[in-house]
Design an enzyme around this catalytic site. Structure first.
Site, mmCIF file in Angstrom:
data_model
loop_
_atom_site.group_PDB
_atom_site.id
_atom_site.type_symbol
_atom_site.label_atom_id
_atom_site.label_comp_id
_atom_site.label_asym_id
_atom_site.label_seq_id
_atom_site.Cartn_x
_atom_site.Cartn_y
_atom_site.Cartn_z
ATOM 1 N N ILE A 167 2.459 58.546 9.099
ATOM 2 C CA ILE A 167 1.554 58.235 10.204
ATOM 3 C C ILE A 167 0.385 57.515 9.544
ATOM 4 C CG2 ILE A 167 0.069 59.137 12.026
ATOM 5 C CD1 ILE A 167 1.954 61.494 12.299
ATOM 6 N N PRO A 168 0.393 56.187 9.575
ATOM 7 C CA PRO A 168 -0.455 55.386 8.675
ATOM 8 C C PRO A 168 -1.910 55.240 9.115
ATOM 9 C CG PRO A 168 0.869 53.936 10.023
ATOM 10 C CD PRO A 168 1.291 55.337 10.377
ATOM 11 N N CYS A 169 -2.656 56.338 9.054
ATOM 12 C CA CYS A 169 -4.074 56.251 9.396
ATOM 13 C C CYS A 169 -4.839 55.391 8.394
ATOM 14 C CB CYS A 169 -4.689 57.642 9.507
ATOM 15 S SG CYS A 169 -4.435 58.704 8.081
ATOM 16 N N HIS A 170 -4.231 55.120 7.229
ATOM 17 C CA HIS A 170 -4.895 54.252 6.251
ATOM 18 C C HIS A 170 -4.988 52.810 6.744
ATOM 19 C CE1 HIS A 170 -0.583 53.843 5.305
ATOM 20 N NE2 HIS A 170 -0.883 52.633 4.848
#
Length: 200
Positions: A167-170
């Site tokens: 889950i690419p919150c970056h």
């Protein structure tokens, strides 16, 4: 461009939401009561990684510097679950996660067990629509989920994410294009964006 890659497509956004498996809500609220989670800790180029899975899929991917700290984080998140150190069979799963960390463009061929509030899950679904090599601002994500004024709440959902990279919150940045806080450190965020082909 982000929108050219399909991030703005509501059809794609909702069509793919069913792929995110989730824990039964009452179990989530009870801290994993009557649940078994298998976990393993390994080293990667970003430091230490902990991967934990339920019978439904990967429930946590945590990054850090100290294995003990990551295990305590897992225990705090699932205080009533039975945590079992994974056996040799589970090594295949953590190997896939490490391969994904080293090269996010390859994707992660493992089911996810996503746990959070309804709002958080909407945000996380939107994040998964941001392609590797692209970024979105908090305001764009808020617009995407139909709540354009919920920018701070979107930032809070990003901070609450326990499944790093998958889950690419970056990939979420400030309106001015600069990097903001990242649960696992700004340096890791910068490194991930760089290896995805996005320089910040």
């Amino acid at each position: 461009m982000l929108y050219d890659a399909g991030f703005k497509s509501n059809g794609r956004f909702y069509a793919q939401s069913s792929a995110m498996l989730g824990m039964i809500p009452k179990h989530y609220r009870k801290g994993g009561l009557h649940e078994v989670l298998y976990f393993a800790v390994a080293e990667c180029s970003l430091g230490t990684v902990l991967v934990a899975s339920s019978e439904k899929g990967v429930a946590s991917i945590l990054l850090g510097d100290e294995p003990d700290t990551l295990v305590r984080d897992l225990q705090d998140r699932f205080p009533k679950a039975e945590l079992i150190g994974a056996d040799a069979d589970y090594e295949q799963s953590i190997a896939k996660v490490i391969g994904f960390i080293e090269d996010p463009n390859r994707g992660l061929d493992l089911p996810l067990d996503v746990r959070g509030t309804a709002f958080q899950q909407r945000v996380w679904q939107a994040l998964r629509q941001i392609p590797a090599g692209e970024t979105a601002t908090y305001a764009e994500v808020a617009q995407k989920i139909g709540q354009p004024t919920a920018i701070r709440a979107v930032a809070g959902a990003c901070a609450a994410n326990h499944i790093a990279i998958a889950i690419p919150c970056h990939r979420v940045i400030r309106n001015d294009g600069s990097l903001s806080g990242y649960r696992w450190g700004i340096d890791r965020k910068r490194s991930l964006l760089s290896r995805e082909g996005k320089d910040n």
